[in-house]
Write an enzyme that holds these catalytic residues in place. Structure first.
Site, PDB file in Angstrom:
ATOM      1  N   GLY A  12      20.017  26.941 -61.681  1.00  0.00           N
ATOM      2  CA  GLY A  12      20.977  26.445 -60.687  1.00  0.00           C
ATOM      3  C   GLY A  12      20.418  25.297 -59.846  1.00  0.00           C
ATOM      4  N   ARG A  16      23.075  23.629 -51.670  1.00  0.00           N
ATOM      5  CA  ARG A  16      23.086  23.810 -50.214  1.00  0.00           C
ATOM      6  C   ARG A  16      21.703  23.743 -49.561  1.00  0.00           C
ATOM      7  NH1 ARG A  16      26.197  29.175 -49.720  1.00  0.00           N
ATOM      8  NH2 ARG A  16      25.632  29.364 -51.915  1.00  0.00           N
ATOM      9  N   LYS A  23      15.591  24.814 -55.984  1.00  0.00           N
ATOM     10  CA  LYS A  23      15.696  25.929 -55.036  1.00  0.00           C
ATOM     11  C   LYS A  23      14.624  26.999 -55.240  1.00  0.00           C
ATOM     12  CE  LYS A  23      19.153  29.020 -55.376  1.00  0.00           C
ATOM     13  NZ  LYS A  23      20.481  29.629 -55.157  1.00  0.00           N
ATOM     14  N   ASN A 170      27.590  43.312 -56.176  1.00  0.00           N
ATOM     15  CA  ASN A 170      26.751  43.099 -57.347  1.00  0.00           C
ATOM     16  C   ASN A 170      25.492  42.362 -56.911  1.00  0.00           C
ATOM     17  OD1 ASN A 170      25.703  42.444 -59.875  1.00  0.00           O
ATOM     18  ND2 ASN A 170      27.036  40.654 -60.096  1.00  0.00           N
ATOM     19  N   ASN A 228      20.019  30.611 -50.600  1.00  0.00           N
ATOM     20  CA  ASN A 228      20.913  29.505 -50.935  1.00  0.00           C
ATOM     21  C   ASN A 228      20.815  28.348 -49.951  1.00  0.00           C
ATOM     22  OD1 ASN A 228      22.242  30.713 -53.249  1.00  0.00           O
ATOM     23  ND2 ASN A 228      23.050  32.177 -51.780  1.00  0.00           N
ATOM     24  N   ARG A 300      -7.052  28.108 -43.284  1.00  0.00           N
ATOM     25  CA  ARG A 300      -6.374  27.452 -44.413  1.00  0.00           C
ATOM     26  C   ARG A 300      -6.985  27.865 -45.752  1.00  0.00           C
ATOM     27  NH1 ARG A 300      -6.474  21.515 -42.728  1.00  0.00           N
ATOM     28  NH2 ARG A 300      -5.551  21.322 -44.785  1.00  0.00           N
TER      29      ARG A 300
HETATM   30  C1  UD1 Z   1      26.183  35.777 -58.829  1.00  0.00           C
HETATM   31  C2  UD1 Z   1      27.132  36.831 -59.413  1.00  0.00           C
HETATM   32  C3  UD1 Z   1      27.698  37.696 -58.278  1.00  0.00           C
HETATM   33  C4  UD1 Z   1      26.562  38.315 -57.501  1.00  0.00           C
HETATM   34  C5  UD1 Z   1      25.568  37.264 -57.020  1.00  0.00           C
HETATM   35  C6  UD1 Z   1      24.338  37.942 -56.471  1.00  0.00           C
HETATM   36  C7  UD1 Z   1      28.135  35.729 -61.377  1.00  0.00           C
HETATM   37  C8  UD1 Z   1      29.329  35.084 -61.924  1.00  0.00           C
HETATM   38  N1  UD1 Z   1      28.207  36.148 -60.108  1.00  0.00           N
HETATM   39  O1  UD1 Z   1      26.949  34.916 -58.013  1.00  0.00           O
HETATM   40  O2  UD1 Z   1      28.532  38.669 -58.792  1.00  0.00           O
HETATM   41  O3  UD1 Z   1      27.075  39.048 -56.405  1.00  0.00           O
HETATM   42  O4  UD1 Z   1      25.131  36.434 -58.109  1.00  0.00           O
HETATM   43  O5  UD1 Z   1      23.481  37.013 -55.885  1.00  0.00           O
HETATM   44  O6  UD1 Z   1      27.155  35.875 -62.073  1.00  0.00           O
HETATM   45  N2  UD1 Z   1      22.256  30.026 -62.649  1.00  0.00           N
HETATM   46  C9  UD1 Z   1      21.851  29.440 -63.828  1.00  0.00           C
HETATM   47  N3  UD1 Z   1      22.749  28.659 -64.521  1.00  0.00           N
HETATM   48  C10 UD1 Z   1      24.014  28.442 -64.076  1.00  0.00           C
HETATM   49  C11 UD1 Z   1      24.420  29.066 -62.884  1.00  0.00           C
HETATM   50  C12 UD1 Z   1      23.522  29.842 -62.186  1.00  0.00           C
HETATM   51  O7  UD1 Z   1      20.706  29.603 -64.249  1.00  0.00           O
HETATM   52  O8  UD1 Z   1      24.749  27.737 -64.765  1.00  0.00           O
HETATM   53  C13 UD1 Z   1      21.288  30.866 -61.918  1.00  0.00           C
HETATM   54  C14 UD1 Z   1      21.024  30.363 -60.515  1.00  0.00           C
HETATM   55  O9  UD1 Z   1      19.883  29.502 -60.522  1.00  0.00           O
HETATM   56  C15 UD1 Z   1      20.760  31.661 -59.743  1.00  0.00           C
HETATM   57  C16 UD1 Z   1      21.530  32.721 -60.516  1.00  0.00           C
HETATM   58  O10 UD1 Z   1      21.848  32.163 -61.770  1.00  0.00           O
HETATM   59  O11 UD1 Z   1      19.381  32.011 -59.760  1.00  0.00           O
HETATM   60  C17 UD1 Z   1      22.820  33.134 -59.819  1.00  0.00           C
HETATM   61  O12 UD1 Z   1      23.663  32.015 -59.730  1.00  0.00           O
HETATM   62  P1  UD1 Z   1      24.529  31.696 -58.449  1.00  0.00           P
HETATM   63  O13 UD1 Z   1      25.283  30.443 -58.688  1.00  0.00           O
HETATM   64  O14 UD1 Z   1      23.692  31.807 -57.243  1.00  0.00           O
HETATM   65  O15 UD1 Z   1      25.587  32.909 -58.537  1.00  0.00           O
HETATM   66  P2  UD1 Z   1      26.401  33.524 -57.359  1.00  0.00           P
HETATM   67  O16 UD1 Z   1      27.599  32.691 -57.106  1.00  0.00           O
HETATM   68  O17 UD1 Z   1      25.500  33.813 -56.230  1.00  0.00           O
HETATM   69 MG    MG Z   2      23.467  33.140 -55.614  1.00  0.00          MG
END
Ligand code: UD1
Ligand code: MG
Length: 422
Positions: A12, A16, A23, A170, A228, A300
């Site tokens: 991801g 933000r 991140k 979740n 985030n 350090r």
């Molecule tokens: C996701 C879950 C949600 C849960 C939440 C918990 C889904 C659809 N939703 O939402 O149910 O409550 O996590 O924190 O899964 N990432 C990738 N590739 C992508 C998109 C995301 O590797 O294309 C990775 C991100 O780097 C991150 C993780 O997946 O580490 C979760 O992605 P994020 O976009 O934060 O999902 P949430 O919207 O938080």
């Molecule tokens: Mg997330």
């Protein structure tokens, strides 16, 4: 517990964070966020760990190194797509796949261990880690029927008004039967609102096929805490810092004021050492027993302090070995130095270790006495039981032989001061 392989989602963008750094590489208590998640897969002995990388992939690889396998997600099409990318690497694997997010540094090993145990005991197709939280905003909600049977994970954006009131969320940690996961992912459709493939849609599809889907629920509010924003980062820092300080106190270290004491991950401190307020100890520091550190001390990386030493107020020590019973009570800097046992470092002593090009070493022998306000220009060796007069500037390379006194600016050796054999 039988074997499992892990997939960590870390592709991801972390929009933000408003940062050039991916991140998952932002630091909490001195360590990248992703390292905390990797601690879990290491502790539970994952057979292989696949890290899905995308945004800042090269930086992430460089930071984590080659103890894991990398899977590239070149287009960020959601968590379902991210997991699907690992599919080809697990074609012949029929065991358990553990899926974790790379941005949850507060998740603890014991909870994941419980999830794995239940999943394998029930021989479930999927087992989802859920948490009961006060603030479910933004998380996927766990939808259950009136009998409490698990029905689906509804993303915040897609949830109805009633579903938004659900406070079971979740966490983003799952166990799957490998082939059930990858087969079902083929049927996941693009979410029309977010234009992403949701991993969470796999659950409803498995239930429709009458596969066993279980849940493990934790009341640890921090388990799924994802970083985030910078504010999240500071909150995670607070939780990890408290855990580090609690562990040190349990091991016999006194911390006068935990609220103003900053100790990074990986610091080792012996029992009966006291940390005074406003002290900052970075990672890769080791402190012995019965030491006094601070107030207002900054230790350090690369610092090693032996037993019974005093590193007092307004002091900084960096890449330096400090021997037993050393007294360095007030406003001093030691950098790239090796200080023997029973040395007195007078108030205001500075090792001038950097000449604009190189960092140079200072060696101070056992029993030496450095008078107040001395400047020791490295590279330099002060012999055993030697003395430096207050206010002296000892020039680079002008080593002071054992047992001799040097004074002045620049310092000159004037006489022998140590009695007897040195
Ligand atoms: C996701 C879950 C949600 C849960 C939440 C918990 C889904 C659809 N939703 O939402 O149910 O409550 O996590 O924190 O899964 N990432 C990738 N590739 C992508 C998109 C995301 O590797 O294309 C990775 C991100 O780097 C991150 C993780 O997946 O580490 C979760 O992605 P994020 O976009 O934060 O999902 P949430 O919207 O938080
Ligand atoms: Mg997330």
């Amino acid at each position: 517990m039988s074997h499992f392989k892990a997939i960590i989602l870390a592709a991801g963008r972390g929009v933000r964070m408003k940062s050039d750094t991916p991140k998952v590489l932002h630091k909490v208590a001195g360590r990248p966020v992703l390292e905390y998640v990797l601690d879990i897969t290491k502790a539970l002995r994952s057979l292989t760990t696949y890290v899905v990388v995308g945004h800042g992939a090269n930086e992430v690889k460089k930071s984590v190194g080659n103890s894991v396998h990398y899977v590239l997600q070149d287009k960020l099409l959601g968590t379902g797509d991210a997991v699907r990318r690992a599919g080809p690497f697990l074609k012949n694997f029929n065991g358990t796949v553990l899926v974790l997010c790379g941005d949850t540094p507060l998740l603890e090993t014991v909870i994941v261990s419980r999830l794995l145990a239940k999943h394998q005991q029930l021989k479930a197709a999927a087992t989802v880690l859920t948490a009961i939280v006060k603030e479910p905003y933004g998380y996927g909600r766990i939808v259950r029927d009136r009998l409490g049977n698990f029905g689906a994970i509804r993303e915040h954006k897609d949830a109805s008004e009633n579903e938004l009131k659900i406070n079971e969320i979740n966490v983003g940690v799952y166990c799957f039967k490998a082939q059930a996961l990858f087969n079902t992912l083929k049927s996941v459709k693009l979410n029309p609102k977010k234009k992403e493939y949701y991993l969470t849609d796999v659950i409803e599809l498995l239930l429709a096929k009458e596969e066993t889907v279980a849940t493990v629920t934790t009341d640890d509010e921090t388990a799924g805490f994802g970083v985030n924003t910078r504010e999240d980062l500071a909150q995670a820092e607070k939780v990890i810092r408290t855990r580090i300080l609690k562990k040190l106190m349990a091991d016999g270290v006194s911390i006068i004021d935990p609220a103003t004491t900053y100790v990074e991950a990986g610091v080792k401190i012996g029992h009966d050492t006291v940390l005074y307020p406003c002290t900052f100890i970075e990672g890769d520091v080791t402190i012995g027993k019965k030491c006094q550190i601070g107030p207002f001390a900054h230790l350090r990386p690369g610092t090693r302090i032996a037993d019974n030493a005093t590193i007092g107020n307004f002091t900084e020590v960096s890449r330096t070995k400090v021997g037993r019973n050393v007294m360095m009570k007030h406003f001093s800097f030691l950098g790239d130095a090796t200080v023997g046992n029973d040395v007195n470092i007078g108030a205001g002593t500075i090792t001038a270790n950097y000449d604009g090009k190189d960092k140079n070493k200072t060696v101070i022998g056992d029993g030496a006495f450095i008078g107040s306000d001395s400047i020791l220009i490295a590279p330099l060796t002060i012999g055993k039981k030697a003395m430096v007069g207050a206010g002296s500037v000892v020039a680079r390379g002008k080593n002071i032989p054992a047992g001799m006194l040097a004074v002045g600016v620049p310092a000159r050796v004037i006489k022998k001061v140590a009695k007897g054999k040195i």
